[in-house]
Write a protein that holds these residues in place. Structure first.
Motif, PDB file in Angstrom:
ATOM      1  N   ALA A  28      11.779 -31.590  61.107  1.00 16.76           N
ATOM      2  CA  ALA A  28      12.525 -30.854  62.130  1.00 16.76           C
ATOM      3  C   ALA A  28      13.715 -31.683  62.581  1.00 16.76           C
ATOM      4  N   ALA A  29      14.798 -31.009  62.937  1.00 18.81           N
ATOM      5  CA  ALA A  29      15.990 -31.716  63.405  1.00 18.81           C
ATOM      6  C   ALA A  29      15.643 -32.522  64.652  1.00 18.81           C
ATOM      7  N   ALA A  30      16.024 -33.789  64.641  1.00 19.05           N
ATOM      8  CA  ALA A  30      15.701 -34.659  65.774  1.00 19.05           C
ATOM      9  C   ALA A  30      16.468 -34.204  67.007  1.00 19.05           C
ATOM     10  N   SER A  31      15.804 -34.194  68.147  1.00 18.61           N
ATOM     11  CA  SER A  31      16.476 -33.811  69.384  1.00 18.61           C
ATOM     12  C   SER A  31      17.402 -34.940  69.809  1.00 18.61           C
ATOM     13  N   PRO A  32      18.549 -34.635  70.426  1.00 18.50           N
ATOM     14  CA  PRO A  32      19.486 -35.683  70.832  1.00 18.50           C
ATOM     15  C   PRO A  32      18.827 -36.676  71.794  1.00 18.50           C
ATOM     16  N   GLU A  33      19.218 -37.941  71.668  1.00 19.03           N
ATOM     17  CA  GLU A  33      18.730 -38.973  72.575  1.00 19.03           C
ATOM     18  C   GLU A  33      19.237 -38.672  73.980  1.00 19.03           C
ATOM     19  N   ALA A  34      18.347 -38.622  74.950  1.00 19.52           N
ATOM     20  CA  ALA A  34      18.730 -38.356  76.346  1.00 19.52           C
ATOM     21  C   ALA A  34      18.711 -39.672  77.114  1.00 19.52           C
ATOM     22  N   LEU A  35      19.850 -40.085  77.628  1.00 21.91           N
ATOM     23  CA  LEU A  35      19.970 -41.370  78.316  1.00 21.91           C
ATOM     24  C   LEU A  35      20.525 -41.162  79.717  1.00 21.91           C
ATOM     25  N   ARG A  36      19.983 -41.938  80.661  1.00 20.58           N
ATOM     26  CA  ARG A  36      20.418 -41.878  82.054  1.00 20.58           C
ATOM     27  C   ARG A  36      21.156 -43.162  82.408  1.00 20.58           C
ATOM     28  N   PHE A  37      22.377 -43.029  82.910  1.00 21.24           N
ATOM     29  CA  PHE A  37      23.179 -44.177  83.324  1.00 21.24           C
ATOM     30  C   PHE A  37      23.435 -44.092  84.830  1.00 21.24           C
ATOM     31  N   VAL A  38      23.495 -45.255  85.461  1.00 20.40           N
ATOM     32  CA  VAL A  38      23.852 -45.325  86.879  1.00 20.40           C
ATOM     33  C   VAL A  38      25.097 -46.191  87.034  1.00 20.40           C
ATOM     34  N   ALA A  69      27.866 -40.719  69.339  1.00 24.95           N
ATOM     35  CA  ALA A  69      26.517 -41.114  68.932  1.00 24.95           C
ATOM     36  C   ALA A  69      25.528 -39.946  68.958  1.00 24.95           C
ATOM     37  N   ALA A  70      26.008 -38.757  69.338  1.00 26.10           N
ATOM     38  CA  ALA A  70      25.152 -37.560  69.446  1.00 26.10           C
ATOM     39  C   ALA A  70      24.034 -37.762  70.462  1.00 26.10           C
ATOM     40  N   TRP A  71      24.382 -38.378  71.608  1.00 20.56           N
ATOM     41  CA  TRP A  71      23.438 -38.555  72.708  1.00 20.56           C
ATOM     42  C   TRP A  71      23.751 -37.549  73.813  1.00 20.56           C
ATOM     43  N   GLN A  72      22.735 -37.227  74.594  1.00 19.88           N
ATOM     44  CA  GLN A  72      22.929 -36.478  75.830  1.00 19.88           C
ATOM     45  C   GLN A  72      22.854 -37.481  76.976  1.00 19.88           C
ATOM     46  N   CYS A  73      23.976 -37.721  77.636  1.00 20.24           N
ATOM     47  CA  CYS A  73      24.040 -38.758  78.672  1.00 20.24           C
ATOM     48  C   CYS A  73      24.299 -38.138  80.040  1.00 20.24           C
ATOM     49  N   HIS A  74      23.557 -38.618  81.012  1.00 18.23           N
ATOM     50  CA  HIS A  74      23.737 -38.204  82.404  1.00 18.23           C
ATOM     51  C   HIS A  74      24.141 -39.432  83.208  1.00 18.23           C
ATOM     52  N   VAL A  75      25.198 -39.302  84.000  1.00 20.03           N
ATOM     53  CA  VAL A  75      25.697 -40.412  84.816  1.00 20.03           C
ATOM     54  C   VAL A  75      25.533 -40.064  86.285  1.00 20.03           C
ATOM     55  N   GLU A  76      24.924 -40.982  87.041  1.00 20.84           N
ATOM     56  CA  GLU A  76      24.736 -40.775  88.477  1.00 20.84           C
ATOM     57  C   GLU A  76      25.460 -41.878  89.241  1.00 20.84           C
ATOM     58  N   VAL A  77      26.259 -41.490  90.225  1.00 23.13           N
ATOM     59  CA  VAL A  77      26.994 -42.441  91.072  1.00 23.13           C
ATOM     60  C   VAL A  77      26.170 -42.706  92.319  1.00 23.13           C
ATOM     61  N   LEU A  78      25.817 -43.980  92.521  1.00 14.61           N
ATOM     62  CA  LEU A  78      24.947 -44.367  93.631  1.00 14.61           C
ATOM     63  C   LEU A  78      25.528 -45.585  94.341  1.00 14.61           C
ATOM     64  N   PRO A  79      25.075 -45.872  95.569  1.00 20.33           N
ATOM     65  CA  PRO A  79      25.372 -47.192  96.141  1.00 20.33           C
ATOM     66  C   PRO A  79      24.860 -48.270  95.186  1.00 20.33           C
TER      67      PRO A  79
END
Length: 280
Positions: A28-38, A69-79
């Motif tokens: 099966a097609a590999a699901s995109p890598e999901a990465l969380r950045f702060v 890189a075919a990743w799914q990246c989420h960026v969160e802005v925090l203190p």
């Protein structure tokens, strides 16, 4: 006739069975890598835009890296302190902007350098000891911390006995309090030059001046050291190298008055964790 019909049906069953086995054999097609950045509220590098989304040139570069890189990246802005807490608790995969240091390589896999910068001493013009290159001895110097700026300030204090360090928890406080004279008539701030320029954009020209360039540095991205992240870091390195060589990183940084890091420096970007002496 019956024998021929039975043979045909048997052949059909063989074909269907072979097709079914072939379908199961195809992965099966590999699901995109999901990465969380702060990251932190740190204009011009990264900030929250009017719609509440992460924005800024380093966010743009990261999105380009993730797309390549075919990743799914989420960026969160925090203190910044909360961003640190989030990644140290393993609740995020990456953090930026980060300066590549031996201490940080103990915990993080560092990307190639992305953007160049300078730490400078700034102060009000016309006060005592404000001449370019004048040693800062005996004065109060403020910096945001904990950060690379506050660590740089600690080095300045060691080199100039009598200098007093003042650490601010708010990254915007140093420039604001310098303008208000809160660190004394001869007080100084050790700041990221680009950040100070951004903060001073709405003030009259010449409100603060550069007294001394303390050091140059580079920012990049950091992935927390955990299983699988070494391979992801290699993908990130390849993506950043390609974007740098194509001029894409430079094009994303220039509108903000930022300078891209030297592409050649990315060749040695993937460094193993440094061996540091154990603390007692």
């Amino acid at each position: 006739m019956n024998a021929a019909l039975a043979l045909t049906r048997h052949a059909a069953r063989v074909v269907w069975t072979a097709c079914a086995l072939a379908l199961h054999a195809v992965p099966a097609a590999a699901s995109p890598e999901a990465l969380r950045f702060v990251t932190k509220q740190f204009p011009p590098y990264a900030y929250t835009d009017a719609s509440g989304q992460a924005a800024g040139p380093m966010v743009d570069v990261l999105k380009a890296v993730c797309s390549r890189a075919a990743w799914q990246c989420h960026v969160e802005v925090l203190p910044w302190r909360r961003a640190y807490q989030r990644i140290e608790a393993g609740e995020a995969d990456g953090i930026f902007p980060f300066v590549n240091t031996p201490e940080r390589r103990q915990q993080y896999v560092m990307s190639p350098n992305v953007v160049q910068g300078r730490y400078v001493l700034i102060g009000k013009p016309g006060g005592p000891g404000r001449e370019q290159g004048q040693p800062p001895s005996g004065r109060t110097i403020a910096a945001f911390g904990p950060s690379e700026a506050s660590r740089t300030l600690a080095s300045v204090v060691r080199q100039h006995p009598g200098t007093r360090a003042h650490i601010e928890a708010d990254p915007s406080a140093v420039v604001r309090k310098l303008l208000a004279g809160r660190y004394g008539q001869d007080g100084l701030g050790l700041v990221n030059e680009a950040v100070a320029r951004w903060q001073l954009a709405a003030t009259p020209p010449g409100s603060l001046q550069t007294v001394e360039v303390v050091r140059e540095f580079n920012y990049g991205f950091a992935l927390l050291r955990r299983p699988g992240h070494e391979a992801l870091a290699r993908q990130m390195t390849e993506a950043i190298q390609a974007l740098c060589r194509s001029g894409e990183i430079r094009r994303r940084l220039e509108p903000y008055g930022l300078q891209a890091a030297d592409c050649a420096s990315s060749a040695a970007a993937l460094q193993p964790a440094s061996r540091l002496p154990r603390r007692p």
